[in-house]
Design a protein around this motif. Structure first.
Motif, PDB file in Angstrom:
ATOM      1  N   ALA A   1       4.577   3.675   7.795  1.00 17.91           N
ATOM      2  CA  ALA A   1       4.195   5.061   8.095  1.00 17.91           C
ATOM      3  C   ALA A   1       3.716   5.773   6.834  1.00 17.91           C
ATOM      4  O   ALA A   1       2.935   6.708   6.900  1.00 17.91           O
ATOM      5  CB  ALA A   1       5.378   5.802   8.712  1.00 17.91           C
ATOM      6  N   ARG A   2       4.194   5.291   5.673  1.00 19.81           N
ATOM      7  CA  ARG A   2       3.806   5.940   4.414  1.00 19.81           C
ATOM      8  C   ARG A   2       2.514   5.358   3.841  1.00 19.81           C
ATOM      9  O   ARG A   2       1.964   5.867   2.878  1.00 19.81           O
ATOM     10  CB  ARG A   2       4.941   5.802   3.390  1.00 19.81           C
ATOM     11  CG  ARG A   2       6.176   6.614   3.765  1.00 19.81           C
ATOM     12  CD  ARG A   2       7.126   6.731   2.585  1.00 19.81           C
ATOM     13  NE  ARG A   2       7.736   5.450   2.264  1.00 19.81           N
ATOM     14  CZ  ARG A   2       8.832   4.963   2.844  1.00 19.81           C
ATOM     15  NH1 ARG A   2       9.439   5.665   3.790  1.00 19.81           N
ATOM     16  NH2 ARG A   2       9.331   3.800   2.491  1.00 19.81           N
ATOM     17  N   MET A   3       2.040   4.285   4.466  1.00 17.27           N
ATOM     18  CA  MET A   3       0.822   3.628   3.972  1.00 17.27           C
ATOM     19  C   MET A   3      -0.415   4.393   4.452  1.00 17.27           C
ATOM     20  O   MET A   3      -0.367   5.082   5.470  1.00 17.27           O
ATOM     21  CB  MET A   3       0.821   2.211   4.588  1.00 17.27           C
ATOM     22  CG  MET A   3      -0.066   1.231   3.915  1.00 17.27           C
ATOM     23  SD  MET A   3       0.032  -0.369   4.790  1.00 17.27           S
ATOM     24  CE  MET A   3      -1.651  -0.915   4.501  1.00 17.27           C
ATOM     25  N   ASP A   4      -1.506   4.266   3.715  1.00 14.86           N
ATOM     26  CA  ASP A   4      -2.796   4.832   4.142  1.00 14.86           C
ATOM     27  C   ASP A   4      -3.114   4.291   5.549  1.00 14.86           C
ATOM     28  O   ASP A   4      -3.268   3.081   5.738  1.00 14.86           O
ATOM     29  CB  ASP A   4      -3.849   4.369   3.120  1.00 14.86           C
ATOM     30  CG  ASP A   4      -5.252   4.829   3.474  1.00 14.86           C
ATOM     31  OD1 ASP A   4      -5.543   5.024   4.672  1.00 14.86           O
ATOM     32  OD2 ASP A   4      -6.053   4.987   2.533  1.00 14.86           O
ATOM     33  N   ARG A   5      -3.190   5.181   6.517  1.00 13.29           N
ATOM     34  CA  ARG A   5      -3.351   4.759   7.924  1.00 13.29           C
ATOM     35  C   ARG A   5      -4.658   4.002   8.167  1.00 13.29           C
ATOM     36  O   ARG A   5      -4.722   3.057   8.957  1.00 13.29           O
ATOM     37  CB  ARG A   5      -3.395   5.998   8.770  1.00 13.29           C
ATOM     38  CG  ARG A   5      -2.398   6.483   9.791  1.00 13.29           C
ATOM     39  CD  ARG A   5      -1.265   5.848  10.274  1.00 13.29           C
ATOM     40  NE  ARG A   5      -0.017   6.319   9.702  1.00 13.29           N
ATOM     41  CZ  ARG A   5       0.802   7.187  10.263  1.00 13.29           C
ATOM     42  NH1 ARG A   5       0.515   7.724  11.411  1.00 13.29           N
ATOM     43  NH2 ARG A   5       1.936   7.508   9.693  1.00 13.29           N
ATOM     44  N   ASP A   6      -5.736   4.451   7.492  1.00 13.73           N
ATOM     45  CA  ASP A   6      -7.036   3.785   7.686  1.00 13.73           C
ATOM     46  C   ASP A   6      -6.983   2.358   7.137  1.00 13.73           C
ATOM     47  O   ASP A   6      -7.506   1.422   7.748  1.00 13.73           O
ATOM     48  CB  ASP A   6      -8.157   4.566   6.991  1.00 13.73           C
ATOM     49  CG  ASP A   6      -8.342   5.949   7.609  1.00 13.73           C
ATOM     50  OD1 ASP A   6      -7.980   6.119   8.795  1.00 13.73           O
ATOM     51  OD2 ASP A   6      -8.834   6.853   6.906  1.00 13.73           O
TER      52      ASP A   6
END
Ligand code: ATP
Length: 254
Positions: free
Chosen positions: A164-169
């Motif tokens: 969830a903390r990662m770049d979503r794209d």
């Protein structure tokens, strides 16, 4: 989430669309299948009527999960597609593993983390008059699981706050690449190319399980992985049997 950025970060060469809200990304792509000219990934920030197998529902909240579907064309039609949901599970699990998040697979179509369901896979198909077929590969993946939503789902489920903390794209691009690779390989070699990989990730290898059909126990035995067509191998008192994924549910016996 930004469609253009996902395309840039991916090497799959697949068109990407992001919508703020829809009922079901699978239903949307299924409805568009006859008009589709090329593969497309449809991502919903919020999915309000997510579907599972046999009319079951997939619940999610905006921001707390990934809900997306990928439309992929198979030139040879529906023949040989039986193991596809399992191959998609392998692709999803291996991609998460590469991101440092080990997960396991439950036959036929679930991704588990620490024994609880983290992601669901729903593959739907539409045959075309020219003999080809579109497959719509839908995935729901929990990133954060609020207590209230877990209560609504009615069973203990898993989430992946680290993702969830990662770049979503970047996350979606990685998942798209893993899926596109798996779909291309599946088109060439079928499930046989995935069976050993699935078995390495099998959550319940050697465990006592029961197979339920509408709540009734159909078979029980020790789960022995899958064969080259994606059938579950079950070591029962009467010997080894192979089960085709229909609308049956697998549970651990303990
Ligand atoms: P089973 O897990 O019972 O074998 P299934 O694999 O057929 O069933 P799916 O059709 O893939 O399940 O998914 C629908 C089921 O997943 C629902 O019935 C519900 O129990 C569960 N579920 C719904 N939303 C979520 C969620 N966000 N996370 C985990 N599980 C969910």
């Amino acid at each position: 989430m930004n469609a253009e950025r996902i395309v840039q970060l991916s090497r799959a060469g697949v068109a990407v669309e992001v919508v703020a809200q829809t009922g079901s990304t699978n239903a949307d792509l299924l409805a568009r299948a006859p008009q589709l000219a090329a593969p497309v990934l449809l991502v919903a920030e919020h999915q309000t009527a997510g579907r599972g197998r046999a009319g079951r529902s997939w619940l999610s909240e905006p921001g707390n999960s990934l809900t997306f579907s990928l439309a992929w064309r198979f030139a040879d039609g529906l023949r040989g597609l039986a193991g596809l949901p399992l191959a998609i599970g392998v692709a999803l699990a291996e991609t998460l593993g590469r991101l440092g998040q080990p997960v396991q697979l439950k036959w036929p179509n679930d991704v588990l983390k620490d024994g609880d369901k983290l992601a669901g896979i729903l593959v739907e198909t539409q045959a075309l008059p020219d003999g080809a077929a579109w497959t719509i590969v839908g995935i729901g993946l929990n990133l954060v699981m609020p207590d209230a939503l877990e209560e609504k789902i009615g069973r203990s489920v898993a989430a992946m706050p680290w993702l969830a903390r990662m770049d979503r794209d970047a996350l979606l691009a990685a998942l798209l690449d893993g899926l596109a690779d798996a779909l291309s390989l599946f088109a060439r070699q079928g499930f046989a190319a995935f069976a050993a990989r699935w078995n390495v990730l099998h959550a319940w290898q050697g465990r006592p399980v029961v197979l339920l059909d509408r709540g009734e126990i159909q078979h029980e035995g020790l789960a022995a992985g899958v064969d080259d067509t994606g059938r579950l191998l079950l070591d029962t008192a009467g010997g080894r049997i192979a089960i085709v994924a229909g609308d049956v549910s697998l549970r651990t016996r303990d």
